[in-house]
Design a protein around this motif. Structure first.
Motif, PDB file in Angstrom:
ATOM      1  N   LEU A 216       0.801  -1.086  -0.008  1.00 46.98           N
ATOM      2  CA  LEU A 216       0.047   0.064  -0.186  1.00 46.98           C
ATOM      3  C   LEU A 216       0.768   1.308   0.118  1.00 46.98           C
ATOM      4  N   SER A 217       0.275   2.306  -0.686  1.00 47.28           N
ATOM      5  CA  SER A 217       1.059   3.600  -0.360  1.00 47.28           C
ATOM      6  C   SER A 217       0.776   4.341   0.711  1.00 47.28           C
ATOM      7  N   PRO A 218       1.719   5.044   1.092  1.00 45.18           N
ATOM      8  CA  PRO A 218       1.510   6.010   2.394  1.00 45.18           C
ATOM      9  C   PRO A 218      -0.035   6.650   2.409  1.00 45.18           C
ATOM     10  N   TRP A 219      -0.515   7.160   1.319  1.00 45.15           N
ATOM     11  CA  TRP A 219      -1.693   7.871   1.186  1.00 45.15           C
ATOM     12  C   TRP A 219      -2.670   6.661   1.554  1.00 45.15           C
ATOM     13  N   GLU A 269       3.911  -0.359   9.042  1.00 47.42           N
ATOM     14  CA  GLU A 269       5.488  -0.247   9.094  1.00 47.42           C
ATOM     15  C   GLU A 269       5.764  -0.364   7.559  1.00 47.42           C
ATOM     16  N   PRO A 270       6.974  -0.166   7.023  1.00 49.29           N
ATOM     17  CA  PRO A 270       7.436  -0.198   5.873  1.00 49.29           C
ATOM     18  C   PRO A 270       7.527  -1.939   5.536  1.00 49.29           C
ATOM     19  N   SER A 271       7.006  -2.178   4.318  1.00 46.85           N
ATOM     20  CA  SER A 271       7.008  -3.487   3.848  1.00 46.85           C
ATOM     21  C   SER A 271       8.634  -3.848   3.653  1.00 46.85           C
ATOM     22  N   PRO A 272       8.940  -5.131   3.760  1.00 41.80           N
ATOM     23  CA  PRO A 272      10.297  -5.625   3.222  1.00 41.80           C
ATOM     24  C   PRO A 272      10.441  -5.210   1.881  1.00 41.80           C
ATOM     25  N   SER A 273      11.753  -5.089   1.893  1.00 46.01           N
ATOM     26  CA  SER A 273      12.315  -4.487   0.401  1.00 46.01           C
ATOM     27  C   SER A 273      11.947  -5.215  -0.713  1.00 46.01           C
ATOM     28  N   ALA A 274      11.793  -6.645  -0.279  1.00 48.24           N
ATOM     29  CA  ALA A 274      11.322  -7.595  -1.527  1.00 48.24           C
ATOM     30  C   ALA A 274       9.795  -7.269  -2.149  1.00 48.24           C
TER      31      ALA A 274
END
Length: 284
Positions: A216-219, A269-274
């Motif tokens: 998902l995007s921050p928005w 939280e931020p998703s894993p980089s993959a």
């Protein structure tokens, strides 16, 4: 005594669950040694209370075998272990009750879930005042004491007309670590109890479901956060009304009373980089 086989997935799951708790401990100065001592106490207490045979208290040797705690420590800890009350502190329960009345009872709300600003003093607002609100719940606690504490915790504010505004739709203090810790203790304990029951017991599970996405995007996250804040509280307010009605309509004898906790939470939280495919799942 036959000890259960350790499922290979359990320790990695516990390790993952413990990470935010360790983060809290490190931020608040709880060292590994101090927490390890606390864990010893908990292991012994749970083994003594919940792992009895034919309702007979287990011996020190059996507790030592179950827990891995040395028998000398078991004997010492059993002598002082008193258990923990899972109920919220009385002042927190009183606050939650008071907010519930303000939210759902006339003349303090426009309609259930929409609290009105109320006069601080009965001399100004009569039955629609903070004085009257506190008196409706308890005749033994002075409204001024409650108001001062709620102002400290950020639960209410007072405007220029000396009216009191409820700043939250549940008694969740915005300030005050001890008060927040009381809810942390209560809510996380009961959520964990439901999850452990569903993982280890047969029969009907407790309701425990979640929705999770990872692309998902921050928005989009901000939109979901707002939806949870609004729609989630509407749902909880509805369940609160139903529980209050049922409590009044169906009064059980003291020996049959049960407590409940119904919760809803949101986390991001931020998703894993993959890069991964968006997913949605329910856990039980």
């Amino acid at each position: 005594m036959h000890l259960p086989t350790l499922p290979p997935s359990l320790l990695p799951a516990l390790q993952h669950v413990m990470r935010p708790l360790v983060r809290l401990m490190l931020k608040k100065g709880v060292t590994y040694t101090r927490f390890a001592d606390l864990l010893k106490d908990i292991f012994v207490d749970v083994a003594e209370r919940e792992f009895r045979l034919d309702d007979t208290p287990p011996t020190d040797s059996r507790i030592s075998l179950l827990t891995g705690v040395h028998r000398k420590d078991v004997r010492r800890l059993r002598a002082k272990t008193a258990g923990q009350d899972v109920a919220l502190p009385e002042i927190i329960s009183f606050g939650a009750h008071l907010v519930s009345v303000w939210l759902n009872n006339s003349p303090f709300c426009k309609q259930p879930g929409q609290p009105l600003p109320i006069a601080r003093l009965a001399s100004m607002g009569g039955e629609c005042s903070f004085d009257a609100l506190v008196a409706q719940v308890s005749k033994d606690i002075r409204a001024r004491v409650v108001l001062d504490e709620w102002l400290r915790l950020g639960v209410v504010r007072i405007d220029d007309q000396d009216c009191v505004h409820l700043e939250t739709v549940a008694f969740i203090p915005q300030k005050g670590f001890d008060e927040k810790a009381a809810y942390f203790r209560h809510n996380l304990h009961d959520h964990a109890c439901a999850a452990v029951h569903n993982l280890t017991e047969t029969g009907a599970p407790f309701f425990e479901r979640s929705v999770h996405y990872d692309s998902l995007s921050p928005w989009a996250v901000s939109q979901l956060r707002e939806a949870v804040a609004v729609e989630g509280m509407q749902m909880l307010n509805g369940l609160n009304l139903l529980a209050a009605e049922l409590e009044e309509r169906d009064v059980p004898p003291p020996a049959s009373r049960q407590r409940i906790t119904i919760g809803l939470y949101f986390y991001t939280e931020p998703s894993p980089s993959a890069v991964s495919t968006p997913t949605k799942a329910n856990s039980s």
